[in-house]
Structure formats: C-alpha cells, structure tokens
Design an enzyme around this catalytic site. Structure first.
Site, short mmCIF file in Angstrom:
data_model
loop_
_atom_site.label_atom_id
_atom_site.label_comp_id
_atom_site.label_asym_id
_atom_site.label_seq_id
_atom_site.Cartn_x
_atom_site.Cartn_y
_atom_site.Cartn_z
N HIS A 147 -2.01 -4.66 4.96
CA HIS A 147 -1.68 -4.17 6.30
C HIS A 147 -2.94 -3.79 7.07
O HIS A 147 -4.00 -3.57 6.49
CB HIS A 147 -0.74 -2.96 6.21
CG HIS A 147 -1.40 -1.71 5.66
ND1 HIS A 147 -1.85 -0.70 6.48
CD2 HIS A 147 -1.69 -1.34 4.40
CE1 HIS A 147 -2.38 0.26 5.72
NE2 HIS A 147 -2.29 -0.10 4.47
N CYS A 173 0.83 -1.20 0.00
CA CYS A 173 0.00 0.00 0.00
C CYS A 173 0.87 1.26 0.00
O CYS A 173 2.02 1.26 0.44
CB CYS A 173 -0.89 -0.02 1.24
SG CYS A 173 -2.13 1.28 1.29
N ASP A 184 0.41 3.57 1.91
CA ASP A 184 0.36 4.03 3.30
C ASP A 184 1.77 4.31 3.84
O ASP A 184 2.67 3.47 3.73
CB ASP A 184 -0.33 2.95 4.15
CG ASP A 184 -0.69 3.44 5.53
OD1 ASP A 184 0.24 3.83 6.27
OD2 ASP A 184 -1.88 3.42 5.88
N CYS A 243 -5.96 -0.18 7.02
CA CYS A 243 -5.77 0.35 5.67
C CYS A 243 -6.89 1.35 5.32
O CYS A 243 -8.07 0.99 5.33
CB CYS A 243 -5.75 -0.80 4.66
SG CYS A 243 -5.43 -0.22 2.96
N ARG A 278 3.03 4.18 6.59
CA ARG A 278 3.48 3.37 7.72
C ARG A 278 4.01 2.00 7.31
O ARG A 278 4.46 1.23 8.17
CB ARG A 278 2.32 3.18 8.72
CG ARG A 278 1.76 4.49 9.25
CD ARG A 278 0.41 4.30 9.93
NE ARG A 278 -0.61 3.87 8.96
CZ ARG A 278 -1.88 3.64 9.27
NH1 ARG A 278 -2.29 3.81 10.52
NH2 ARG A 278 -2.74 3.26 8.33
#
Ligand SMILES: [Zn+2]
Length: 224
Positions: A104, A43, A45, A107, A47
């Site tokens: 993850h 992703c 993302d 999300c 993190r």
C-alpha cells in the site's frame, strides 16, 4: 473495565446489525470449519484492512498482517516463524487457491527502512524486520541511477518493488512452488492507494502494476 469504548460501540453495532445477517454463516462455519479460497498478506497499517477493501464475509479470506506485508525466504530453522507458520497452514491445510500480497501507499514500514538506512538502528525489531526489503531496494537503486531516495515517488516504487520481491520469496517455499508449478495455486501482487482507494494488480508479463477500473476509486499512481 478499560476496554476501549470505541470498540465496545463497534461491537454493539456488529451484534445489532451485521450479526443477524451473518448468523447463519457463522453457525455453518462453526460446524464445518473454515475453507477460505484466498489468503491475503497485507500490512498492519490501520488504513488497509482487507476485509473492508474486499467487502468480505466471515470465512472468505485468510488474512496475515505484518509490518509492510513481507514474507521472509523459506528458512526452516528451530526458531519461531509466524509468517511461515501462517503460510504453511493456508497452503498445506486450507489449500487456498490464491495468495495475494497487497502492499500500500504511504507505508510506514517502508518509510522507516528508507529513513533508517545507513543509520544506527533505532529500535529492537523494526529495522531488522524491514531489512527484508533490502534486496528490493538494491534492485531498484541499481535500475535507478538518478537515485531519488526519499521522495514520494521513490517510496511508492519501493513499496511496489517490495511486493514483487515478496512474490519471489513465496516461491522459495517448496510446497508453494510445487502448487504454483502445478497451476493449483496462484500468487498475486496488489497495491492499494490509501488516498484514492485505487487498487492495482501486478502483471508479471508487463512487469508493472495495472489499475483495476472501478467506479468511484481513482487509479493508483503508476510507480514503475
Ligand atoms: Zn504499511
């Protein structure tokens, strides 16, 4: 200049600390080109950076990031297909040995799909993109008569079901299917827990994600 100061600081740190350690590797990679063994699809993302999670060096993993780590099914139209182009490059040109699809926890893309379901579209792109996980959501709903939509456990289960569905979509690409059948390529699902740092890997025989045991990290919550 309006370049973000945080990135400038980070770059100066890279130049003074990591670059001296990696200089030989960078120079060799510049001369010989990259030959990573592994592609990771994950992703966008902030993190879940795979280079951080897997402590990787330059040239080691070929990374494709998009919202919610999705792969559309094989569809060779005249349109522009960024994900398929990256897959083609990794599988046909670089001839990677592994394609890892890493979902993850927490999300935002998966959450958007659930929150926007059955409501008018709220943007030009995210809802269309996230419609790719509709088949995973439908299969989950069919198996889940209780229908616990919206709770954290449901989102975790959908995040994991989407990884499994994406593994299926990968096999719609003829070259990937061929290399998998020839045991020249492995496609693997994984799931990273943002809160604990735990990593789980999908076991197709058990149809479940099995935690990787590792030191300080806690195991991701089983969502199956
Ligand atoms: Zn995400």
């Amino acid at each position: 200049m309006s370049f973000p100061s945080r990135l400038l600081d980070g770059y100066h740190t890279f130049v003074s600390s990591r670059l001296p350690q990696e200089r030989g590797r960078y120079q060799a990679l510049a001369e010989t080109g990259q030959s990573p063994e592994t592609m990771v699809i994950c992703c966008c993302d902030s993190r879940v950076a795979p280079e951080v999670i897997f402590d990787s060096h330059p040239g080691e993993i070929f990374v494709l990031r998009n919202v919610a780590n999705l792969v559309p099914p094989y569809n060779p139209t005249g349109l522009t297909h960024g994900v398929s182009a990256a897959l083609e490059f990794a599988v046909q040109i670089l001839k990677v040995k592994y394609v890892i699809v890493m979902g993850h926890s927490r999300c935002g893309g998966v959450r958007a799909f659930v929150e926007h379901r059955n409501r008018p579209k709220v943007g030009d792109f995210i809802d269309n993109w996230m419609s790719l996980i509709a088949p995973a959501a439908q299969s989950l709903d069919a198996a889940d008569a209780a229908g616990r939509h919206g709770d954290a456990d449901y989102l975790s289960r959908l995040e994991q079901a989407s990884v499994v569905a994406t593994l299926g979509n990968l096999l719609t690409f003829p070259d990937i299917r061929k290399r998998v059948n020839e045991r020249d390529l492995q496609i693997v699902g994984a799931y990273f827990d943002v809160a604990t740092g735990g990593l789980a890997v999908y076991d197709p025989d058990a149809a479940a994600f099995a935690p990787i045991k590792s030191g300080m990290a806690q195991e991701p919550a089983a969502a199956g």
